[in-house]
Design an enzyme around this catalytic site. Structure first.
Site, PDB file in Angstrom:
ATOM      1  N   GLU A 180       0.830  -1.215   0.000  1.00 25.83           N
ATOM      2  CA  GLU A 180       0.000   0.000   0.000  1.00 25.83           C
ATOM      3  C   GLU A 180       0.865   1.267   0.000  1.00 25.83           C
ATOM      4  OE1 GLU A 180      -2.769  -0.521   3.287  1.00 25.83           O
ATOM      5  OE2 GLU A 180      -4.119  -1.634   1.994  1.00 25.83           O
ATOM      6  N   GLU A 374      -5.442  -8.276  -1.359  1.00 21.72           N
ATOM      7  CA  GLU A 374      -6.139  -8.142  -0.071  1.00 21.72           C
ATOM      8  C   GLU A 374      -7.596  -7.820  -0.342  1.00 21.72           C
ATOM      9  OE1 GLU A 374      -4.657  -5.462   2.968  1.00 21.72           O
ATOM     10  OE2 GLU A 374      -2.587  -5.945   2.439  1.00 21.72           O
TER      11      GLU A 374
END
Ligand code: BGP
Length: 474
Positions: A180, A374
């Site tokens: 991320e 995810e």
């Protein structure tokens, strides 16, 4: 029924070292930035910009034991194999390999641990997908250099990458450079080990650190291709498309600008250059980046092989000042409420169609293979007579997988799908154990009580069937 997904579609689950390993100073491991994040009311403050980098006796630190994967990985990987996992996304703790981040030689015990973990995966034919930095800058690098604001980290990271590529070249063929990467704008400490003072130009510091990470990411791509020619290496974004609240053109423009905050990162990593809107943004915000002579060339030459992302929810924005006063939060991103969507117990909006939109948008933008690394529902499960009936989790995942398959049908090239936290682990955002994502329940509470025993949830058997049928039985 024949599946539209390829035969070698990488079904599995994803975890991060600091959220499950524990053993935070065992066998020579140094401290990571995340090791000083407490559970409880101060979590967010520490997550974003901690007032101190030292331990406080009054706090409980969930990463120190977590679910003790460090000592129970064999049992845990066997359970993942029982579900038929094709792929296990995990991260290496940088400070297990280089305890201070800038050490001259690596810690053999740390290297050995991941050798054992990868061997265990191979035993069951599970492909490891490894995140090189997942919220765990070695704490010493934060103290000594101020984290990623200092260019020196590029070298330390490159050295760390080369060490693990050389060591695991026969065992790991899929890599991610930074988890991320866009989170650094919203949680600068976990994203980049940054602490920012009030009188500093925080945007300039964040984008400088981001630039350093982008260059480091490109150098990782270069080293990976040189050392493991048959490997693939990708970037990783906290994704989730932003909707305009209305069709008022001003709202549409605002949504486009919000999305650019995130795509800024993958634009550089996938295309190899700073997007034109970034230049304008830097000028307007008085951001002057310190660049090395070869940086632009490095970014250009070493772009990623694929684009991966996490998806929990879409976001929504408006230009209406009054509505902007009332923001909710999903995965650290602020959003106004979308009246069409339900929310999880932790207030995260649930939007399966948003996953299809996001997949299509990102694929349209880069035309590179994508990987959902995810996705999942954090919920408070109850264990009753050894059973957990988590129908809500099955529903969440089923709805998202359905939309994922539609996106593949739309023409998106997708390498795989790994759910977040296939085994319960510490929540990154809240530090809680009771925010559970797993197919496997772990008996442990927010403050370290419990036997650490593992139990199969109802979703365990469901996901096994999904994998077995390659997504045709949902
Ligand atoms: C992502 C992180 C993960 C993970 C997940 C769920 O941002 O990459 O580390 O934890 O979100 O978030 P949370 O644990 O806060 O529920």
């Amino acid at each position: 029924m024949k599946s539209i997904l390829s035969e070698n579609f990488l079904w599995g689950g994803a975890v991060a070292s600091n959220q499950l390993e524990g053993a935070y100073i065992e066998d020579g491991k140094g401290l990571s930035a995340v090791d000083i994040l407490p559970v409880g009311e101060y979590r967010t403050q520490y997550f974003c910009n901690p007032p101190s980098l030292e331990f406080n006796d009054e706090f409980f630190y969930p990463s120190h034991v977590a679910i003790y994967f460090y000592h129970r990985y064999k049992e845990d990987i066997a359970l993942l194999a029982e579900m038929g996992f094709k792929c296990f996304r995990l991260s290496i703790a940088w400070s297990r390999i280089f305890p201070n981040g800038d050490d001259a030689t690596p810690n053999e015990a740390g290297l050995k641990f991941y050798d054992d973990v990868f061997d265990e995966c191979k035993k069951y034919g599970i492909e490891p997908l490894v995140t090189i930095q997942h919220f765990d800058v070695p704490l010493e690098l934060c103290k000594k250099y101020g984290g990623w604001r200092d260019r020196k980290l590029i070298k330390f990271y490159e050295n760390y990458c080369k060490t693990i590529f050389n060591r695991y070249k026969d065992k790991v063929k899929y890599w991610l450079t930074f988890n991320e990467i866009n989170i650094i704008l919203h949680a600068p400490f976990v994203g980049g080990g940054l602490t920012i003072k009030e009188d500093e130009n925080d945007l300039e510091i964040k984008y400088q650190a981001a630039h350093n990470q982008l260059v480091a990411s490109s150098l990782a791509v270069k080293a990976c291709h040189e050392i493991i020619p048959d490997a693939k290496i990708g970037c990783m974004l906290a994704a989730g498309t932003t909707y305009p609240y209305s069709c008022n053109p001003a709202d549409v423009m605002a949504a486009l600008e919000k999305d650019r905050e995130s795509y800024f990162f993958s634009d550089v990593q996938a295309r190899g250059y700073y997007p034109s809107y970034a230049k304008k943004f830097f000028e307007e915000n008085n951001i002057k980046l310190e660049m090395g002579e070869d940086d632009i060339e490095i970014l250009k030459k070493y772009t990623v092989d694929f684009v991966s992302f996490s998806y929990y929810s879409s976001r929504c924005t408006t230009t209406d000042e009054k509505m902007l006063q009332n923001l909710s939060q999903t995965n650290i991103f602020h959003s106004i409420e979308n009246p069409y969507l339900e929310k999880s117990e932790w207030g995260w909006a649930i939007d399966p169609i948003g996953l299809r939109v996001t997949l299509n948008q990102i694929y349209d933008r880069y035309q590179k293979p994508l990987f959902i690394v995810e996705n999942g529902l954090g919920a408070n499960d109850t264990l009753e007579n050894g059973e957990i009936n988590d129908d809500y989790r099955i529903k969440y995942l089923r709805d998202h997988i359905e939309q994922m398959i539609k996106a593949v049908n739309d023409g998106v090239e997708l390498m795989g799908y790994t759910t977040w936290g296939p085994i319960d682990l510490v929540s990154a955002g809240s530090g809680e154990m009771k925010k559970r994502y797993g197919f496997i329940y772990v008996d442990r509470d927010n403050y370290g009580n419990g036997t650490l025993e593992r139990y199969r949830k109802k979703s365990f058997y469901w996901y096994k069937k999904v994998i077995e049928s390659n997504g045709t039985e949902l």
